[in-house]
Motif scaffolding. Structure first.
Motif, PDB file in Angstrom:
ATOM      1  N   ILE A  64      -3.565  32.178  16.607  1.00 35.29           N
ATOM      2  CA  ILE A  64      -4.356  31.157  17.290  1.00 35.29           C
ATOM      3  C   ILE A  64      -5.784  31.695  17.371  1.00 35.29           C
ATOM      4  O   ILE A  64      -5.997  32.799  17.865  1.00 35.29           O
ATOM      5  N   PRO A  65      -6.743  30.926  16.897  1.00 33.92           N
ATOM      6  CA  PRO A  65      -8.124  31.403  16.930  1.00 33.92           C
ATOM      7  C   PRO A  65      -8.591  31.717  18.360  1.00 33.92           C
ATOM      8  O   PRO A  65      -8.202  31.042  19.322  1.00 33.92           O
ATOM      9  N   HIS A  66      -9.405  32.739  18.470  1.00 36.86           N
ATOM     10  CA  HIS A  66      -9.914  33.189  19.766  1.00 36.86           C
ATOM     11  C   HIS A  66     -10.562  32.037  20.537  1.00 36.86           C
ATOM     12  O   HIS A  66     -10.362  31.896  21.746  1.00 36.86           O
ATOM     13  N   GLU A  67     -11.332  31.218  19.860  1.00 37.11           N
ATOM     14  CA  GLU A  67     -12.031  30.113  20.526  1.00 37.11           C
ATOM     15  C   GLU A  67     -11.047  29.132  21.171  1.00 37.11           C
ATOM     16  O   GLU A  67     -11.300  28.605  22.253  1.00 37.11           O
ATOM     17  N   GLU A  72      -8.579  27.071  26.202  1.00 29.64           N
ATOM     18  CA  GLU A  72      -7.413  26.788  27.037  1.00 29.64           C
ATOM     19  C   GLU A  72      -7.476  27.563  28.350  1.00 29.64           C
ATOM     20  O   GLU A  72      -7.163  27.023  29.414  1.00 29.64           O
ATOM     21  N   LEU A  73      -7.888  28.819  28.284  1.00 28.53           N
ATOM     22  CA  LEU A  73      -8.014  29.615  29.510  1.00 28.53           C
ATOM     23  C   LEU A  73      -9.086  29.042  30.420  1.00 28.53           C
ATOM     24  O   LEU A  73      -8.894  28.942  31.644  1.00 28.53           O
ATOM     25  N   ASP A  74     -10.216  28.672  29.860  1.00 35.26           N
ATOM     26  CA  ASP A  74     -11.281  28.075  30.674  1.00 35.26           C
ATOM     27  C   ASP A  74     -10.797  26.800  31.352  1.00 35.26           C
ATOM     28  O   ASP A  74     -11.099  26.560  32.530  1.00 35.26           O
ATOM     29  N   ALA A  75     -10.030  25.985  30.639  1.00 35.61           N
ATOM     30  CA  ALA A  75      -9.491  24.754  31.227  1.00 35.61           C
ATOM     31  C   ALA A  75      -8.517  25.068  32.355  1.00 35.61           C
ATOM     32  O   ALA A  75      -8.531  24.404  33.410  1.00 35.61           O
TER      33      ALA A  75
END
Length: 87
Positions: A64-67, A72-75
């Motif tokens: 899964i690309p870092h971005e 997802e973490l920011d959300a």
């Protein structure tokens, strides 16, 4: 099943806690220690298997690309903050 003894030194507070917990469960200190060791080994083995699944997926190029991960973490962080502020 063959049983083998194991000996180790522990601090007094842990030793006292083992006695209390074993007594509360109605088992011996040896039974408590054996059960605790079995659970610890099982947890380590399960973690190692879980990590290996990820390693195998990475080896197959299933990444899964870092971005995407960061988005997802920011959300998730924002959702948590929103819930905390609405209380």
């Amino acid at each position: 099943m063959e049983k083998r003894p194991i000996t180790t030194a522990i601090d007094a507070a842990t030793d006292d806690a083992i006695s209390r917990v074993a007594a509360a469960r109605g088992i011996t200190r040896d039974e408590f220690a054996a059960d605790a060791l079995r659970r610890a080994v099982r947890a380590d083995e399960e973690l190692a298997a879980f990590v290996q699944v990820g390693i195998d997926a990475a080896d197959r190029g299933e990444l899964i690309p870092h971005e995407v991960v960061m988005a997802e973490l920011d959300a998730m962080i924002e959702q948590h903050r929103s819930r905390s502020q609405s209380r």
